[in-house]
Design an enzyme around this catalytic site. Structure first.
Site, PDB file in Angstrom:
ATOM      1  N   HIS A 135      -7.038   9.778   4.707  1.00  0.00           N
ATOM      2  CA  HIS A 135      -6.537   8.672   5.514  1.00  0.00           C
ATOM      3  C   HIS A 135      -6.630   9.004   6.997  1.00  0.00           C
ATOM      4  CE1 HIS A 135      -4.259   7.970   1.654  1.00  0.00           C
ATOM      5  NE2 HIS A 135      -4.878   6.827   1.847  1.00  0.00           N
ATOM      6  N   GLY A 154      -9.146   5.688   2.565  1.00  0.00           N
ATOM      7  CA  GLY A 154      -9.431   6.695   3.575  1.00  0.00           C
ATOM      8  C   GLY A 154     -10.892   6.926   3.877  1.00  0.00           C
ATOM      9  N   ASP A 156       0.841  -1.202   0.000  1.00  0.00           N
ATOM     10  CA  ASP A 156       0.000   0.000   0.000  1.00  0.00           C
ATOM     11  C   ASP A 156       0.876   1.252   0.000  1.00  0.00           C
ATOM     12  OD1 ASP A 156      -2.480   1.332   0.110  1.00  0.00           O
ATOM     13  OD2 ASP A 156      -2.283   1.600   2.278  1.00  0.00           O
TER      14      ASP A 156
END
Length: 296
Positions: free
Chosen positions: A185, A216, A88
């Protein structure tokens, strides 16, 4: 399609193509330690859902990918449901290549902080290498911001531009695109009321022939997230909600049992709390009992 006897480690392309075709979203959950890996995969097996587990570059100072990566891959291969192991927000090329060396079958190469042309150039170059190695690639366009990449949204329009997105997808050859439609996020500040631009998402879905990803969304309303899935989001990243559940329960257990001295005494309840959050997300994303689509 998978055969029953095959290992359940799958790449992102396979897992998202099925999700997109069947109209549900796959949870992609950050797993920074073995306990959360166990919680996530255990919940996925219980719910009979495919799942994605990921390691974010921002967490590498806490646990290097060379240490947590093999653990993630081992659990994925032994799982009873399809599991994709994903990097990620890999923004540094050297770090991305470390993930490749560890054996991650899926990489997010995030150059979204760069100008559009530079984002295109860097991602396109990596895609050529990755596809030749059987690795699928996610990229991001727009400004999601927040803790994962230390962005605050910056100046200008933070939302993903549909025309730019179409050009970006065509020129890079990516397998999935993370879009900015009003999320950030981490846990949002108390004075911030998040709202998804579902109108932009609908245009993106109508414009692009590629699985779309939402990052997010921890503090967004469930009904908004459910609508985003119905419109066409195929992967939703989850981190803060899981961590809050795990560590809040850790504190609760430690306060209730000051005599505990063994991690194995402490962790069962936090793992259970994680699994409850995961079950809620899986039901929200409509991904429960979808393993049947992975077999002929």
């Amino acid at each position: 399609m998978l055969q029953e006897e095959e290992q359940m480690l799958v790449n992102m392309k396979k897992i998202l193509e099925i999700a997109e075709a069947e109209g549900y979203a796959i949870p992609c959950i950050n797993t920074p330690n073995e306990e959360t890996v166990r919680a996530v995969i255990g919940a996925a097996e219980e719910l009979n859902t495919p799942i994605i587990i990921d390691h974010a570059q921002v967490h590498d100072s806490l646990i290097p990918i060379e240490r947590i990566g093999p653990i993630m891959l081992k659990y994925a291969k032994e799982a009873r449901v399809p599991v994709c192991v994903h990097l990620d927000h890999g923004s540094d090329y050297e770090f991305v290549m470390r993930a490749v060396k560890v054996g991650f079958p899926s990489i997010m190469y995030d150059c979204s902080a760069l100008p559009f042309e530079e984002n295109v150039e860097k991602v396109a170059q990596f895609v050529k290498f990755a596809h030749a190695a059987g690795i699928t690639v996610e990229a991001e366009l727009g400004k999601v911001g927040g803790k994962e990449d230390d962005l605050d949204g910056g100046e200008g329009d933070p939302y993903t531009n549909p025309q730019e997105a179409a050009e970006f997808v065509e020129r890079t050859g990516i397998d999935s695109l993370a879009v900015a439609i009003g999320t950030a996020h981490g846990i949002y500040p108390s004075d911030m009321k998040p709202e998804l631009r579902l109108d932009i998402l609908q245009i993106l879905k109508d414009t692009l022939d590629i699985p779309l990803v939402l990052h997010g969304g921890s503090s967004n309303k469930d009904e908004e997230i459910a609508k985003a899935v119905k419109i066409g989001i195929s992967k939703i990243n989850i981190s803060s909600d899981i961590k809050v559940a795990f560590y809040d329960k850790c504190r609760e257990v430690l306060n209730a049992h000051p005599e505990y001295r063994e991690p194995l005494e402490i962790y069962p309840e936090p793992i259970k709390a994680c699994r409850e959050v995961i079950a809620h997300k899986v039901n929200l994303f409509d991904s429960a009992d979808k393993v049947k689509y992975y077999y002929e």
